[in-house]
Design an enzyme around this catalytic site. Structure first.
Site, PDB file in Angstrom:
ATOM      1  N   GLN A   1       0.848  -1.197   0.000  1.00 37.32           N
ATOM      2  CA  GLN A   1       0.000   0.000   0.000  1.00 37.32           C
ATOM      3  C   GLN A   1       0.887   1.252   0.000  1.00 37.32           C
ATOM      4  O   GLN A   1       0.395   2.362  -0.124  1.00 37.32           O
ATOM      5  CB  GLN A   1      -0.908   0.015   1.235  1.00 37.32           C
ATOM      6  CG  GLN A   1      -1.853  -1.167   1.299  1.00 37.32           C
ATOM      7  CD  GLN A   1      -2.565  -1.240   2.634  1.00 37.32           C
ATOM      8  OE1 GLN A   1      -3.618  -0.612   2.829  1.00 37.32           O
ATOM      9  NE2 GLN A   1      -1.980  -1.984   3.553  1.00 37.32           N
ATOM     10  N   ASN A   2       2.175   1.038   0.172  1.00 44.56           N
ATOM     11  CA  ASN A   2       3.105   2.160   0.302  1.00 44.56           C
ATOM     12  C   ASN A   2       3.419   2.758  -1.062  1.00 44.56           C
ATOM     13  O   ASN A   2       3.475   2.042  -2.074  1.00 44.56           O
ATOM     14  CB  ASN A   2       4.397   1.712   0.990  1.00 44.56           C
ATOM     15  CG  ASN A   2       4.130   1.235   2.419  1.00 44.56           C
ATOM     16  OD1 ASN A   2       3.069   1.536   2.982  1.00 44.56           O
ATOM     17  ND2 ASN A   2       5.043   0.473   2.971  1.00 44.56           N
ATOM     18  N   VAL A   3       3.636   4.047  -1.063  1.00 50.56           N
ATOM     19  CA  VAL A   3       3.931   4.764  -2.316  1.00 50.56           C
ATOM     20  C   VAL A   3       5.407   5.156  -2.382  1.00 50.56           C
ATOM     21  O   VAL A   3       5.849   5.745  -3.361  1.00 50.56           O
ATOM     22  CB  VAL A   3       3.016   6.003  -2.447  1.00 50.56           C
ATOM     23  CG1 VAL A   3       1.566   5.564  -2.660  1.00 50.56           C
ATOM     24  CG2 VAL A   3       3.109   6.944  -1.246  1.00 50.56           C
TER      25      VAL A   3
ATOM     26  N   HIS B   1      -1.562   1.554  -4.206  1.00 47.66           N
ATOM     27  CA  HIS B   1      -2.009   2.956  -4.074  1.00 47.66           C
ATOM     28  C   HIS B   1      -1.120   3.902  -4.864  1.00 47.66           C
ATOM     29  O   HIS B   1      -1.128   5.106  -4.621  1.00 47.66           O
ATOM     30  CB  HIS B   1      -2.046   3.354  -2.591  1.00 47.66           C
ATOM     31  CG  HIS B   1      -3.086   2.599  -1.820  1.00 47.66           C
ATOM     32  ND1 HIS B   1      -3.073   2.478  -0.452  1.00 47.66           N
ATOM     33  CD2 HIS B   1      -4.162   1.904  -2.243  1.00 47.66           C
ATOM     34  CE1 HIS B   1      -4.111   1.745  -0.065  1.00 47.66           C
ATOM     35  NE2 HIS B   1      -4.783   1.381  -1.132  1.00 47.66           N
TER      36      HIS B   1
ATOM     37  N   CYS C   1      -0.189  11.544 -16.416  1.00 47.79           N
ATOM     38  CA  CYS C   1      -0.795  12.559 -17.291  1.00 47.79           C
ATOM     39  C   CYS C   1      -2.313  12.405 -17.230  1.00 47.79           C
ATOM     40  O   CYS C   1      -2.858  11.314 -17.440  1.00 47.79           O
ATOM     41  CB  CYS C   1      -0.305  12.342 -18.723  1.00 47.79           C
ATOM     42  SG  CYS C   1      -1.083  13.452 -19.901  1.00 47.79           S
TER      43      CYS C   1
ATOM     44  N   GLY D   1       2.860  -4.332   8.849  1.00 47.78           N
ATOM     45  CA  GLY D   1       2.789  -2.881   9.051  1.00 47.78           C
ATOM     46  C   GLY D   1       1.563  -2.223   8.468  1.00 47.78           C
ATOM     47  O   GLY D   1       1.663  -1.161   7.852  1.00 47.78           O
ATOM     48  N   THR D   2       0.398  -2.846   8.652  1.00 44.45           N
ATOM     49  CA  THR D   2      -0.833  -2.207   8.176  1.00 44.45           C
ATOM     50  C   THR D   2      -1.933  -2.312   9.226  1.00 44.45           C
ATOM     51  O   THR D   2      -2.075  -3.325   9.897  1.00 44.45           O
ATOM     52  CB  THR D   2      -1.331  -2.814   6.845  1.00 44.45           C
ATOM     53  OG1 THR D   2      -2.488  -2.081   6.386  1.00 44.45           O
ATOM     54  CG2 THR D   2      -1.672  -4.292   6.978  1.00 44.45           C
ATOM     55  N   SER D   3      -2.705  -1.220   9.338  1.00 47.17           N
ATOM     56  CA  SER D   3      -3.808  -1.189  10.318  1.00 47.17           C
ATOM     57  C   SER D   3      -5.040  -1.893   9.781  1.00 47.17           C
ATOM     58  O   SER D   3      -6.010  -2.115  10.503  1.00 47.17           O
ATOM     59  CB  SER D   3      -4.163   0.266  10.635  1.00 47.17           C
ATOM     60  OG  SER D   3      -4.618   0.913   9.429  1.00 47.17           O
TER      61      SER D   3
HETATM   62  N1  APR Z   1       6.854  -2.065  12.546  1.00 49.35           N
HETATM   63  C1  APR Z   1       5.714  -2.758  12.282  1.00 49.35           C
HETATM   64  N2  APR Z   1       4.488  -2.174  12.278  1.00 49.35           N
HETATM   65  C2  APR Z   1       4.435  -0.853  12.561  1.00 49.35           C
HETATM   66  C3  APR Z   1       5.575  -0.074  12.850  1.00 49.35           C
HETATM   67  C4  APR Z   1       6.826  -0.736  12.829  1.00 49.35           C
HETATM   68  N3  APR Z   1       7.964  -0.088  13.090  1.00 49.35           N
HETATM   69  N4  APR Z   1       5.168   1.204  13.094  1.00 49.35           N
HETATM   70  C5  APR Z   1       3.832   1.216  12.943  1.00 49.35           C
HETATM   71  N5  APR Z   1       3.392  -0.021  12.636  1.00 49.35           N
HETATM   72  C6  APR Z   1       2.033  -0.476  12.348  1.00 49.35           C
HETATM   73  C7  APR Z   1       0.987   0.126  13.230  1.00 49.35           C
HETATM   74  O1  APR Z   1       0.800  -0.748  14.350  1.00 49.35           O
HETATM   75  C8  APR Z   1      -0.239   0.143  12.321  1.00 49.35           C
HETATM   76  O2  APR Z   1      -0.948  -1.077  12.450  1.00 49.35           O
HETATM   77  O3  APR Z   1       1.741  -0.049  11.027  1.00 49.35           O
HETATM   78  C9  APR Z   1       0.348   0.224  10.914  1.00 49.35           C
HETATM   79  C10 APR Z   1       0.200   1.576  10.263  1.00 49.35           C
HETATM   80  O4  APR Z   1      -1.151   1.771  10.001  1.00 49.35           O
HETATM   81  P1  APR Z   1      -1.579   3.002   9.047  1.00 49.35           P
HETATM   82  O5  APR Z   1      -0.887   4.231   9.480  1.00 49.35           O
HETATM   83  O6  APR Z   1      -3.084   2.981   8.999  1.00 49.35           O
HETATM   84  O7  APR Z   1      -0.992   2.627   7.620  1.00 49.35           O
HETATM   85  P2  APR Z   1      -1.608   1.703   6.504  1.00 49.35           P
HETATM   86  O8  APR Z   1      -2.308   0.518   7.085  1.00 49.35           O
HETATM   87  O9  APR Z   1      -0.539   1.444   5.519  1.00 49.35           O
HETATM   88  O10 APR Z   1      -2.706   2.669   5.806  1.00 49.35           O
HETATM   89  C11 APR Z   1      -3.364   2.161   4.659  1.00 49.35           C
HETATM   90  O11 APR Z   1      -4.389   4.317   4.334  1.00 49.35           O
HETATM   91  O12 APR Z   1      -4.239   6.626   4.254  1.00 49.35           O
HETATM   92  C12 APR Z   1      -4.254   5.485   3.503  1.00 49.35           C
HETATM   93  O13 APR Z   1      -3.325   5.287   1.358  1.00 49.35           O
HETATM   94  C13 APR Z   1      -2.985   5.328   2.706  1.00 49.35           C
HETATM   95  O14 APR Z   1      -1.907   3.255   2.041  1.00 49.35           O
HETATM   96  C14 APR Z   1      -2.437   3.972   3.144  1.00 49.35           C
HETATM   97  C15 APR Z   1      -3.661   3.278   3.716  1.00 49.35           C
HETATM   98 ZN    ZN Z   2      -0.046  12.676 -21.798  1.00 45.64          ZN
END
Ligand code: APR
Ligand code: ZN
Length: 236
Positions: free
Chosen positions: A88-90, A106, A114, A174-176
């Protein structure tokens, strides 16, 4: 063939110094997400949104891949057919860890898109100002990042990979789970592992195994689990 789908979020890059979104001191604490990361906000104040992505693009220039990026890259390059890497990371830290075939669900901060012909090209870490489309010469160019209430074309790839790998292992790092329902995806897999620094009560229970550690500290254990699964089809 034992297949593995790795899905990462902002927590994967947190230890490289790139802010997450929903943690304390996350991006959405400082910025109004609907003002700088939504289709409506872009129509309302285009230059504010372009400036926001210029700032985020500039911010990743001096960041380095961490041990978790390197672990994913090592395994993907060793087992390219077994492992799908979706993020999901950019940011470009998986690419800079020399990971191949990274699927950005994403979009990508280094690229512009464009709005006239859809062409996507890499501009590095500089601002969007002054760029014109190399394909059609249009000046209607923007960040190649999917904002809220915009289509996310790569989600089709996500669904295909879930179908392709669903008898295998799902690893979420690392995603919520607030945007892509990682907990719901876990249910399609024989085994699933979640690595987050903090507990996510809304989805931890969906996974076979949960590792509440920083991604760089959990990387060796995740590496062992993936290698064992590819070789034996079992969860270590
Ligand atoms: N190691 C492992 N996990 C971590 C760390 C770390 N050092 N630091 C934070 N986290 C975890 C947190 O516990 C949380 O569950 O990473 C997660 C971050 O959650 P979000 O900030 O919600 O990020 P993400 O899940 O990638 O968001 C999804 O939301 O805003 C949109 O497009 C954006 O791609 C993004 C999407
Ligand atoms: Zn173009």
């Amino acid at each position: 063939m034992n297949k593995v789908l790795i899905l990462s979020g902002a927590g994967l890059s947190a230890e490289s110094g790139i802010r997450t979104f929903r943690d304390s001191n996350g991006l959405w604490e400082e910025f109004d997400v609907m003002e700088v990361c939504s289709a409506e906000g872009f129509i309302k104040d285009r230059s504010k949104v372009l400036d926001f992505y210029d700032m985020r693009r500039r911010d990743i220039a001096d960041k380095q891949p961490n041990a978790a990026h390197l672990m994913i890259a090592e395994l993907k390059n060793a087992f390219p057919e077994n492992i799908a890497v979706l993020t999901q990371n950019v940011d470009d830290l998986l690419e800079r860890a020399e990971c191949t075939d990274v699927i950005h669900l994403h979009g990508t901060l280094r690229d512009l898109r464009c709005e006239s012909c859809g062409h996507i090209w890499d501009i590095g870490y500089g601002p969007v100002k002054g760029h014109i489309c190399p394909q059609c010469r249009s000046g209607n160019v923007r960040h190649n990042v999917v904002m809220f209430h915009e289509p996310a074309p790569e989600y089709q790839t996500l669904y295909e990979k879930i179908t392709e790998c669903h008898k295998g292992l799902f690893v979420a790092i690392g995603t919520s789970g607030q945007v892509i329902d990682a907990g719901g995806i876990a249910k399609y897999f024989r085994f699933s592992v979640l690595n987050n620094r903090d507990p996510e009560p809304s989805m931890d229970y969906c996974f076979s195994k949960v590792i509440h550690r920083k991604a760089t500290e959990a990387a060796p254990e995740i590496r062992k689990i993936i290698l064992n699964f590819i070789n034996s089809g079992e969860l270590a």
